[in-house]
Design a protein around this motif. Structure first.
Motif, PDB file in Angstrom:
ATOM      1  N   ASP A 122       0.812  -1.216   0.000  1.00 53.71           N
ATOM      2  CA  ASP A 122       0.000   0.000   0.000  1.00 53.71           C
ATOM      3  C   ASP A 122       0.847   1.270   0.000  1.00 53.71           C
ATOM      4  OD1 ASP A 122      -2.249  -1.554  -0.031  1.00 53.71           O
ATOM      5  OD2 ASP A 122      -2.700  -1.335   2.099  1.00 53.71           O
ATOM      6  N   ARG A 123       1.884   1.310   0.842  1.00 55.20           N
ATOM      7  CA  ARG A 123       2.699   2.526   0.931  1.00 55.20           C
ATOM      8  C   ARG A 123       3.411   2.812  -0.381  1.00 55.20           C
ATOM      9  NH1 ARG A 123       7.898   3.697   4.849  1.00 55.20           N
ATOM     10  NH2 ARG A 123       8.760   2.024   3.561  1.00 55.20           N
ATOM     11  N   THR A 124       3.986   1.790  -0.980  1.00 61.02           N
ATOM     12  CA  THR A 124       4.681   1.976  -2.253  1.00 61.02           C
ATOM     13  C   THR A 124       3.699   2.329  -3.361  1.00 61.02           C
ATOM     14  OG1 THR A 124       6.359   0.365  -1.571  1.00 61.02           O
ATOM     15  CG2 THR A 124       6.254   0.918  -3.910  1.00 61.02           C
ATOM     16  N   LEU A 126       1.053   4.087  -3.067  1.00 60.76           N
ATOM     17  CA  LEU A 126       0.745   5.514  -2.925  1.00 60.76           C
ATOM     18  C   LEU A 126       1.834   6.361  -3.574  1.00 60.76           C
ATOM     19  CD1 LEU A 126      -0.597   5.836   0.732  1.00 60.76           C
ATOM     20  CD2 LEU A 126      -1.851   6.344  -1.378  1.00 60.76           C
ATOM     21  N   GLU A 176      -5.846   9.660   1.533  1.00 59.48           N
ATOM     22  CA  GLU A 176      -4.642   9.499   2.345  1.00 59.48           C
ATOM     23  C   GLU A 176      -4.159  10.844   2.877  1.00 59.48           C
ATOM     24  OE1 GLU A 176      -1.825   7.351   4.340  1.00 59.48           O
ATOM     25  OE2 GLU A 176      -3.502   6.606   3.151  1.00 59.48           O
ATOM     26  N   SER A 180      -3.774  11.958   7.041  1.00 60.89           N
ATOM     27  CA  SER A 180      -2.397  11.975   7.545  1.00 60.89           C
ATOM     28  C   SER A 180      -1.983  13.396   7.935  1.00 60.89           C
ATOM     29  CB  SER A 180      -1.441  11.435   6.472  1.00 60.89           C
ATOM     30  OG  SER A 180      -1.832  10.142   6.053  1.00 60.89           O
ATOM     31  N   LEU A 184       3.587  11.729   5.337  1.00 55.79           N
ATOM     32  CA  LEU A 184       2.905  10.598   4.717  1.00 55.79           C
ATOM     33  C   LEU A 184       3.790   9.359   4.727  1.00 55.79           C
ATOM     34  CD1 LEU A 184       0.843  12.752   3.690  1.00 55.79           C
ATOM     35  CD2 LEU A 184       0.736  11.437   1.574  1.00 55.79           C
ATOM     36  N   PHE A 185       5.096   9.569   4.527  1.00 50.22           N
ATOM     37  CA  PHE A 185       6.021   8.448   4.440  1.00 50.22           C
ATOM     38  C   PHE A 185       7.114   8.632   5.497  1.00 50.22           C
ATOM     39  CE2 PHE A 185       4.288   9.319   0.172  1.00 50.22           C
ATOM     40  CZ  PHE A 185       3.533   8.158   0.027  1.00 50.22           C
ATOM     41  N   GLN A 186       6.835   8.109   6.678  1.00 51.45           N
ATOM     42  CA  GLN A 186       7.739   8.310   7.809  1.00 51.45           C
ATOM     43  C   GLN A 186       9.040   7.529   7.625  1.00 51.45           C
ATOM     44  OE1 GLN A 186       5.666   7.470  11.455  1.00 51.45           O
ATOM     45  NE2 GLN A 186       4.017   8.900  11.018  1.00 51.45           N
ATOM     46  N   HIS A 192      11.051  11.634   7.971  1.00 53.00           N
ATOM     47  CA  HIS A 192      10.499  11.134   6.708  1.00 53.00           C
ATOM     48  C   HIS A 192      11.534  10.290   5.963  1.00 53.00           C
ATOM     49  CE1 HIS A 192      12.916  14.033   4.432  1.00 53.00           C
ATOM     50  NE2 HIS A 192      12.580  14.927   5.337  1.00 53.00           N
ATOM     51  N   THR A 198      13.145   6.487  -1.442  1.00 52.03           N
ATOM     52  CA  THR A 198      11.860   6.621  -2.125  1.00 52.03           C
ATOM     53  C   THR A 198      11.990   6.246  -3.594  1.00 52.03           C
ATOM     54  OG1 THR A 198      11.204   8.406  -0.608  1.00 52.03           O
ATOM     55  CG2 THR A 198       9.990   8.224  -2.689  1.00 52.03           C
TER      56      THR A 198
END
Length: 265
Positions: A122-124, A126, A176, A180, A184-186, A192, A198
């Motif tokens: 899910d995170r990737t 996004l 999202e 949040s 978003l991407f801790q 981050h 990333t």
């Protein structure tokens, strides 16, 4: 002795100058990196010559874009020292401009984007959406906050600290962002993820030979084909010049074929 005439003092003063000008942490890291390499070519900044700079730029196996970035950092650094009367001459004035060949667009195929979205965590997934559907760079995705979204527009800080707004349309991304309040991407870089990590995640679920940056090329290509508005596409992508935007756009072959066909007897 003026400590600003030593490498540590000059670099420290220069980076402080950039911070005061509001340059982004990413920009500061890039300048600090190249200056760390530059300081090895002479005992102090005053002893750096054009010849030594030429040798420094030529001895590294850099791509043209990287070589131009290194030269740009050196140029702004020595111009600052000259303006502050720390040095009496600028050794970068004698450097020849770095030639960078025109880039070739390489958008990620639609099939590759769909496959990546279907298989990535899910995170990737996004991250992939932000790159492919909004044209964001890896460094911009890494530093996104929910507070950057005002319910209509997403404020993105890009290269050089320039801020642009993007009217996000993807419902998954909007949901999202609204849920949040923080990063978003801790991660471990001030809370981050790093831009490098990333970028690695963006390309992890794409076919071999297709990088995460190709998702940004995909956005530029699709957006231009839909609007034929270089200014609008460049504004969303954060480009200062339309010539830069053109390097991201793969032309549709149908109009090209019609153009050639029209010339036939």
């Amino acid at each position: 002795m003026d400590t600003r005439k030593t490498w540590p003092g000059a670099i420290s003063a220069y980076l402080k100058h950039l911070r005061a000008a509001g340059r982004s942490p990413g920009t500061l890291r890039i300048h600090r990196y190249y200056l760390g390499l530059l300081r090895t070519i002479a005992p102090c900044p005053a002893l750096v010559s054009t010849e030594r700079l030429d040798t420094w730029l030529s001895e590294h196996e850099w791509q043209p874009e990287t070589r131009r970035s290194a030269q740009g950092v050196a140029s702004t650094f020595f111009k600052y020292l000259l303006a502050e009367e720390i040095l009496k001459k600028d050794p970068t004035l004698g450097l020849a401009p770095v030639h960078v060949p025109d880039g070739v667009p390489h958008p990620a195929p639609e099939s590759a984007v769909k496959h990546a979205l279907a298989n990535a965590p899910d995170r990737t997934a996004l991250m992939i959406r932000f790159a492919a559907f909004c044209g964001l760079r890896a460094c911009e995705i890494a530093t996104l906050r929910g507070t950057d979204w005002d319910g209509e527009l997403l404020r993105v800080k890009g290269k050089g600290g320039r801020v642009r707004v993007i009217p996000v349309q993807d419902k998954t991304l909007i949901c999202e962002l609204e849920q949040s309040p923080g990063w978003l991407f801790q991660g471990r870089i001030d809370g981050h993820l790093s831009a490098q990590y990333t970028a690695k995640l963006l390309g992890e679920y794409l076919p071999p030979g297709i990088t995460g940056h190709a998702l940004r090329h995909r956005f530029g290509t699709v957006a231009y084909r839909a609007t034929h508005d270089l200014l609008a596409v460049g504004a969303v992508m954060g480009h200062a010049k339309t010539d830069t935007t053109k390097r991201y756009i793969q032309l549709d072959l149908d109009p090209l074929a019609r153009a050639v066909q029209a010339a036939q007897i």
